[in-house]
Design a protein around this motif. Structure first.
Motif, PDB file in Angstrom:
ATOM      1  N   TYR A 152       0.830  -1.206   0.000  1.00 24.19           N
ATOM      2  CA  TYR A 152       0.000   0.000   0.000  1.00 24.19           C
ATOM      3  C   TYR A 152       0.866   1.259   0.000  1.00 24.19           C
ATOM      4  N   LYS A 153       0.387   2.286  -0.689  1.00 20.93           N
ATOM      5  CA  LYS A 153       0.925   3.635  -0.493  1.00 20.93           C
ATOM      6  C   LYS A 153       0.102   4.291   0.616  1.00 20.93           C
ATOM      7  N   ILE A 154       0.769   4.723   1.685  1.00 21.40           N
ATOM      8  CA  ILE A 154       0.037   5.214   2.856  1.00 21.40           C
ATOM      9  C   ILE A 154       0.293   6.687   3.178  1.00 21.40           C
ATOM     10  N   GLY A 155       1.164   7.337   2.433  1.00 19.18           N
ATOM     11  CA  GLY A 155       1.422   8.740   2.731  1.00 19.18           C
ATOM     12  C   GLY A 155       2.487   9.316   1.819  1.00 19.18           C
ATOM     13  N   LYS A 156       2.831  10.574   2.073  1.00 16.58           N
ATOM     14  CA  LYS A 156       3.814  11.260   1.232  1.00 16.58           C
ATOM     15  C   LYS A 156       4.516  12.363   2.027  1.00 16.58           C
ATOM     16  N   VAL A 157       5.808  12.510   1.759  1.00 17.88           N
ATOM     17  CA  VAL A 157       6.579  13.617   2.312  1.00 17.88           C
ATOM     18  C   VAL A 157       6.675  14.702   1.243  1.00 17.88           C
ATOM     19  N   SER A 158       6.288  15.919   1.603  1.00 14.39           N
ATOM     20  CA  SER A 158       6.309  17.042   0.665  1.00 14.39           C
ATOM     21  C   SER A 158       7.749  17.492   0.417  1.00 14.39           C
ATOM     22  N   GLY A 176       8.958  20.166   1.120  1.00 16.95           N
ATOM     23  CA  GLY A 176       9.376  20.904   2.304  1.00 16.95           C
ATOM     24  C   GLY A 176       9.658  20.035   3.515  1.00 16.95           C
ATOM     25  N   GLY A 177       9.401  18.733   3.382  1.00 13.67           N
ATOM     26  CA  GLY A 177       9.720  17.823   4.479  1.00 13.67           C
ATOM     27  C   GLY A 177       8.571  17.521   5.402  1.00 13.67           C
ATOM     28  N   GLU A 178       7.339  17.873   5.017  1.00 13.25           N
ATOM     29  CA  GLU A 178       6.172  17.593   5.840  1.00 13.25           C
ATOM     30  C   GLU A 178       5.519  16.283   5.389  1.00 13.25           C
ATOM     31  N   PHE A 179       5.065  15.495   6.375  1.00 17.26           N
ATOM     32  CA  PHE A 179       4.432  14.225   6.051  1.00 17.26           C
ATOM     33  C   PHE A 179       2.919  14.339   6.153  1.00 17.26           C
ATOM     34  N   GLU A 180       2.236  13.737   5.183  1.00 20.78           N
ATOM     35  CA  GLU A 180       0.775  13.675   5.208  1.00 20.78           C
ATOM     36  C   GLU A 180       0.329  12.237   5.004  1.00 20.78           C
ATOM     37  N   LEU A 181      -0.461  11.733   5.945  1.00 26.63           N
ATOM     38  CA  LEU A 181      -1.019  10.392   5.818  1.00 26.63           C
ATOM     39  C   LEU A 181      -2.116  10.400   4.762  1.00 26.63           C
ATOM     40  N   ALA A 182      -2.138   9.384   3.916  1.00 26.08           N
ATOM     41  CA  ALA A 182      -3.139   9.311   2.846  1.00 26.08           C
ATOM     42  C   ALA A 182      -4.542   9.186   3.436  1.00 26.08           C
TER      43      ALA A 182
END
Length: 281
Positions: free
Chosen positions: A221-227, A229-235
């Motif tokens: 699964y893809k569960i999130g992404k780091v922008s 700028g270094g910020e993480f967002e959960l999908a």
């Protein structure tokens, strides 16, 4: 830098993703089951979650897809290694992690490993059993770290995201996220390994582990992404990128050739697959 992966879509058949691909046997012995993997300078390393003396802790995958055990650098052996990650920006340095969150910073040089330091991951509880750890180089050379409790059908996984100060081996600015996935349905572990692709997407291997003889299952699964700028967002939604029957993937890493998958199939040893058909959306 993580190489770009050429990603293709695979067929969606009867609402499930099943991949009829051939796996290569790495080793039939249980002590060579793979619990984590990392790549650096085209060398592929794996760790083993062994707990007894005279059992391998770390190995090199050779050109023939066999495992060559490498002596652990100290007499006191790690207990239950569950993850291995290359430290971006270093020359052949890695973090190997126990299920307890104890970490070993190690250096590979002249065909051997040396121990540089040991440290403990923060903000864990006694009920947790960690099985995934991954590192990503963000802007201005900052290293982001993610690690997670495997969870179960009854317990959501806790995902930890923070900054890794490589000069002090210190984890700072930690944020936690709770999540679970819907498949596999039974005997589920939401996290068997974690990994970043070249675009900063975070992926998990979720497995079904009913016991030492299986039958096993895996969903990627893809569960999130780091922008940038270094910020993480959960999908908001977790879509299945790949699915495998009779394989328990506990180690994966993105390479320039594709997604490398390796298994801890318990009594059936370990297997290897180079996979190029990951469903990204």
């Amino acid at each position: 830098m993580i190489p770009k992966l050429n990603i293709f879509k695979i067929l969606l058949l009867f609402g499930q993703l099943y991949s009829n691909t051939d796996w290569i046997t790495l080793d039939n012995a249980r002590e060579y089951a793979v619990s984590g993997t990392a790549i650096c300078n085209e060398k592929l390393f794996v760790v083993h979650d062994n707990k007894n003396e005279n059992q391998p802790r770390i190995s090199l995958v050779n050109q023939y897809k066999g495992l060559k055990s490498i002596l652990w650098p100290t007499d006191h052996l790690p207990f239950d290694l569950e993850a291995l990650s290359y430290i971006p920006g270093t020359d052949n340095q890695f973090i190997a992690m126990e299920s307890s969150g104890k970490c070993f910073r190690i250096l590979f040089k002249d065909s051997t490993f040396s121990l540089l330091n040991q440290f403990q991951l923060p903000e864990l509880s006694n009920e947790m059993n960690l099985e995934g750890l991954a590192l990503l180089e963000a802007r201005k050379g900052k290293i982001k770290i993610v690690y997670g409790d495997r969870g179960s059908n009854e317990r959501n996984s806790t995902l930890f995201f923070g900054d890794y100060d490589t000069s002090k081996d210190r984890i700072e600015n930690v944020t936690t996220y709770m999540f679970y996935v819907s498949e596999p349905v039974n005997y589920r572990r939401n996290i068997a390994d974690l990994g970043f692709d070249a675009d900063g997407n975070l992926w998990t291997s979720a497995t079904s582990d009913p016991g030492d003889d299986g039958p096993f299952e895996t969903r990627i699964y893809k569960i999130g992404k780091v922008s940038p700028g270094g910020e993480f967002e959960l999908a908001e939604k977790f879509n299945i990128g790949a699915a495998f029957q009779n394989q328990k993937v506990e180690g994966f890493v993105f390479s320039k050739e594709g997604l490398i998958l390796m298994t801890d199939n318990e009594n059936n040893g370990s297997s290897y697959l180079l996979y190029k058909e990951l469903l990204i959306d």
